[in-house]
Design an enzyme around this catalytic site. Structure first.
Site, mmCIF file in Angstrom:
data_model
loop_
_atom_site.group_PDB
_atom_site.id
_atom_site.type_symbol
_atom_site.label_atom_id
_atom_site.label_comp_id
_atom_site.label_asym_id
_atom_site.label_seq_id
_atom_site.Cartn_x
_atom_site.Cartn_y
_atom_site.Cartn_z
ATOM 1 N N HIS A 265 -1.391 5.034 -2.111
ATOM 2 C CA HIS A 265 -0.891 4.330 -3.587
ATOM 3 C C HIS A 265 0.577 5.430 -3.907
ATOM 4 O O HIS A 265 -0.071 7.050 -3.837
ATOM 5 C CB HIS A 265 -1.907 3.986 -4.342
ATOM 6 C CG HIS A 265 -1.401 2.877 -5.066
ATOM 7 N ND1 HIS A 265 -0.241 3.544 -6.464
ATOM 8 C CD2 HIS A 265 -1.495 1.648 -5.150
ATOM 9 C CE1 HIS A 265 -0.319 2.272 -6.817
ATOM 10 N NE2 HIS A 265 -0.879 1.218 -6.498
ATOM 11 N N ASP A 319 -5.521 -3.214 -1.345
ATOM 12 C CA ASP A 319 -5.098 -4.036 -0.018
ATOM 13 C C ASP A 319 -5.971 -3.885 1.289
ATOM 14 O O ASP A 319 -5.204 -4.680 2.112
ATOM 15 C CB ASP A 319 -3.433 -4.137 0.811
ATOM 16 C CG ASP A 319 -2.652 -4.866 -0.658
ATOM 17 O OD1 ASP A 319 -2.856 -6.119 -1.108
ATOM 18 O OD2 ASP A 319 -1.574 -3.815 -1.057
HETATM 19 N N1 CMC Z 1 -1.552 6.088 6.197
HETATM 20 C C1 CMC Z 1 -1.343 7.550 6.229
HETATM 21 N N2 CMC Z 1 -0.737 7.891 5.977
HETATM 22 C C2 CMC Z 1 -0.381 7.201 4.791
HETATM 23 C C3 CMC Z 1 -0.405 6.147 4.498
HETATM 24 C C4 CMC Z 1 -0.792 5.578 4.814
HETATM 25 N N3 CMC Z 1 -1.331 4.305 4.017
HETATM 26 N N4 CMC Z 1 0.259 6.562 3.009
HETATM 27 C C5 CMC Z 1 0.815 7.388 2.532
HETATM 28 N N5 CMC Z 1 0.397 8.090 3.737
HETATM 29 C C6 CMC Z 1 1.139 9.842 3.958
HETATM 30 C C7 CMC Z 1 2.823 9.758 4.406
HETATM 31 O O1 CMC Z 1 2.961 9.572 5.686
HETATM 32 C C8 CMC Z 1 2.964 10.975 4.413
HETATM 33 O O2 CMC Z 1 2.449 12.094 5.462
HETATM 34 P P1 CMC Z 1 4.004 13.645 5.551
HETATM 35 O O3 CMC Z 1 3.793 14.173 3.867
HETATM 36 O O4 CMC Z 1 3.366 14.308 6.241
HETATM 37 O O5 CMC Z 1 5.069 12.328 5.912
HETATM 38 C C9 CMC Z 1 2.201 11.171 3.060
HETATM 39 O O6 CMC Z 1 0.943 10.409 3.198
HETATM 40 C C10 CMC Z 1 2.750 10.385 1.418
HETATM 41 O O7 CMC Z 1 3.746 9.465 1.880
HETATM 42 P P2 CMC Z 1 4.931 8.822 0.558
HETATM 43 O O8 CMC Z 1 4.818 7.520 1.439
HETATM 44 O O9 CMC Z 1 5.835 10.012 0.697
HETATM 45 O O10 CMC Z 1 3.904 8.650 -0.344
HETATM 46 P P3 CMC Z 1 4.038 7.419 -1.330
HETATM 47 O O11 CMC Z 1 3.050 6.966 -2.852
HETATM 48 O O12 CMC Z 1 5.436 6.715 -1.469
HETATM 49 O O13 CMC Z 1 2.862 5.865 -0.984
HETATM 50 C C11 CMC Z 1 2.571 3.657 0.093
HETATM 51 C C12 CMC Z 1 2.615 4.723 -1.241
HETATM 52 C C13 CMC Z 1 2.047 2.124 -1.076
HETATM 53 C C14 CMC Z 1 4.505 3.753 0.029
HETATM 54 C C15 CMC Z 1 2.345 4.564 1.183
HETATM 55 O O14 CMC Z 1 1.078 5.154 0.657
HETATM 56 C C16 CMC Z 1 2.037 3.289 1.961
HETATM 57 O O15 CMC Z 1 3.176 2.993 2.826
HETATM 58 N N6 CMC Z 1 0.337 2.751 2.262
HETATM 59 C C17 CMC Z 1 0.856 1.735 2.837
HETATM 60 C C18 CMC Z 1 1.693 0.405 2.789
HETATM 61 C C19 CMC Z 1 -0.017 -0.252 1.615
HETATM 62 O O16 CMC Z 1 -0.878 -0.454 2.103
HETATM 63 N N7 CMC Z 1 0.788 -0.693 0.639
HETATM 64 C C20 CMC Z 1 -0.377 -1.363 -0.382
HETATM 65 C C21 CMC Z 1 -0.021 -1.038 -1.725
HETATM 66 S S1 CMC Z 1 -1.107 -0.961 -2.932
HETATM 67 C C22 CMC Z 1 -0.716 -2.065 -3.630
HETATM 68 C C23 CMC Z 1 0.699 -2.625 -4.782
HETATM 69 O O17 CMC Z 1 0.720 -2.079 -5.257
HETATM 70 O O18 CMC Z 1 2.122 -3.028 -3.643
#
Ligand code: CMC
Length: 388
Positions: A265, A319
């Site tokens: 998140h 989720d």
């Molecule tokens: N599984 C594995 N690795 C992850 C995940 C995950 N679900 N989420 C983030 N990471 C890793 C990502 O690969 C990255 O690694 P590296 O630095 O080695 O490349 C690191 O963590 C940072 O990722 P980011 O995308 O920069 O982090 P963010 O803060 O933008 O991520 C997110 C937020 C929700 C987009 C992401 O965690 C994600 O894609 N999660 C899966 C989708 C999901 O469950 N979304 C629902 C969010 S909650 C409902 C809502 O509020 O909408």
């Protein structure tokens, strides 16, 4: 190279950029805390209803008994769909994604409002209530029509959650199922300046109408990184199929840099408090419905993912169990994100009403890295690609 001479900071993803002051929602992502208008999500999940929570978000205070009754009456009065809108829904291809249907139908709803544009706060609130009331009717009408059934006329005297389940199946829901649905709606109703709420705020800042605002929110919620993650998380659990296969799935996914849906998140760097509440209901539902294998598989994925992600701030989010809860309530997977929208409309409209009290057009900048002053090329001399 940029043409802008002064140093520019690009906030890609707008991480930690504040766009307004707000009194609607506070998230402490380090301490696993979420408050709507000052009330903790745990208190609201335990004692409130979706209707009361929506009132709280939109008006700013917990309603008196009289205010709540009036709010519920307005929702009831607004639930039936206009004949033209129903005809439109009947025309959509059965294979349409329900989020596309919802986006289109909410947009069309504006056509049945003789005065969609308004600069009066009370009228904005009325439109918010109208949209909030119609969304469950739209989602269920489409689901019935695509399954070759007639839409169900809403009954009065039911909660918003129970009414949704009733309009979906044509049967009065089990009270426990309706309660779980109600809690799920409360948990999804608001979440500060997330992507869809920001999209709504951008649209609102142009002084567009409430239907355009909500349509922007629905379009933004659709993606798998936001609202769509609940569907993806359930599909993962169904694909893995058995707790014994969870570890190899997680190891393989992380080795291939795939994201575990329902994890991570932008704001929570620890447990999402909504996840903690929903997981409890998912366990109870699984026991009641004889679906322990599904729940156990989800728990096994979670346990394995946390083990392999130890030391990272990637924890399960709401989720990871919301899709499982909706699935056990007998709801088709492609309706999960529309249900999220049905609930989040409370937050979207609350933020819109708040922002418009002190509006400023949202107009950020993009740092131009291209060329300027290129000579216009006659069509016969063009290369068909970017000119070097
Ligand atoms: N599984 C594995 N690795 C992850 C995940 C995950 N679900 N989420 C983030 N990471 C890793 C990502 O690969 C990255 O690694 P590296 O630095 O080695 O490349 C690191 O963590 C940072 O990722 P980011 O995308 O920069 O982090 P963010 O803060 O933008 O991520 C997110 C937020 C929700 C987009 C992401 O965690 C994600 O894609 N999660 C899966 C989708 C999901 O469950 N979304 C629902 C969010 S909650 C409902 C809502 O509020 O909408």
């Amino acid at each position: 190279m940029s043409l802008i001479k002064e140093p520019v900071v690009i906030h890609k993803g707008l991480d930690n950029v504040y766009v307004k002051e707000s009194r609607i929602c506070f998230i402490d992502g380090e301490a696993s805390k979420l408050f709507y208008r000052g009330y903790s999500i745990e208190e609201l999940a335990a004692h409130s209803t979706f209707e009361e929570t929506a009132f709280l978000l939109i008006y700013g205070w917990l309603p008196t008994a009289v205010q709540l009754k009036q709010f519920i009456s307005k929702l009831s009065a607004n639930r039936p769909l206009e004949d033209g809108l129903l005809r439109l829904i009947r025309e959509f291809p059965d294979r349409s994604d329900p989020m596309d249907v919802l986006r289109t139908a909410v947009s069309a709803l504006g056509l049945y409002d003789s005065q969609p544009m308004t600069d009066e706060n009370q009228l904005r609130i009325d439109k918010a209530i109208r949209i909030l009331a119609k969304i469950p009717s739209i989602i269920t009408a489409f689901d019935r029509v695509r399954n070759h059934k007639d839409p169900v006329t809403p009954k009065e005297q039911m909660t918003h959650a129970a009414e949704f389940l009733y309009m979906l199946t044509g049967n009065e829901p089990d009270p426990y199922d309706a309660h779980v649905m109600d809690v799920a709606l409360i948990l999804h109703a608001e979440h500060e300046m997330n992507a869809s709420t920001f999209a709504c705020t951008v649209t609102a800042s142009t002084l567009a109408d409430m239907y355009s605002v909500t349509t922007s929110g629905i379009g933004t919620l659709r993606g798998p990184l936001h609202g769509g993650a609940n569907e993806a998380a359930l599909r993962t659990v169904l694909d893995v199929g058995d707790p014994s296969k969870a570890e190899s799935y997680v190891v393989d996914a992380l080795a291939h840099k795939k994201r575990i849906m329902g994890f991570g998140h932008r704001v929570y760097k620890t447990w999402d408090p909504r996840y903690l509440i929903l997981k409890g209901f998912a366990g109870e539902l699984a026991a009641r419905k004889g679906q322990s294998a599904l729940f156990d598989t989800a728990v096994a994925i979670e346990t394995s993912a946390r083990k392999h992600l130890e030391g990272t701030p990637i924890f399960p989010n709401v989720d990871s169990y919301s899709g499982i809860v909706f699935h056990m309530l007998g709801i088709q997977t492609d309706l999960f994100t529309p249900i999220f929208a049905m609930s989040r409309t409370a937050g979207w409209t609350a933020h819109t009403i708040e922002y418009l009290e002190n509006n400023r057009l949202i107009r950020p900048k993009a740092l131009y890295m291209g060329k300027v002053g290129l000579p216009y090329i006659p069509i016969e001399s063009r290369t068909g690609k970017v000119e070097e």
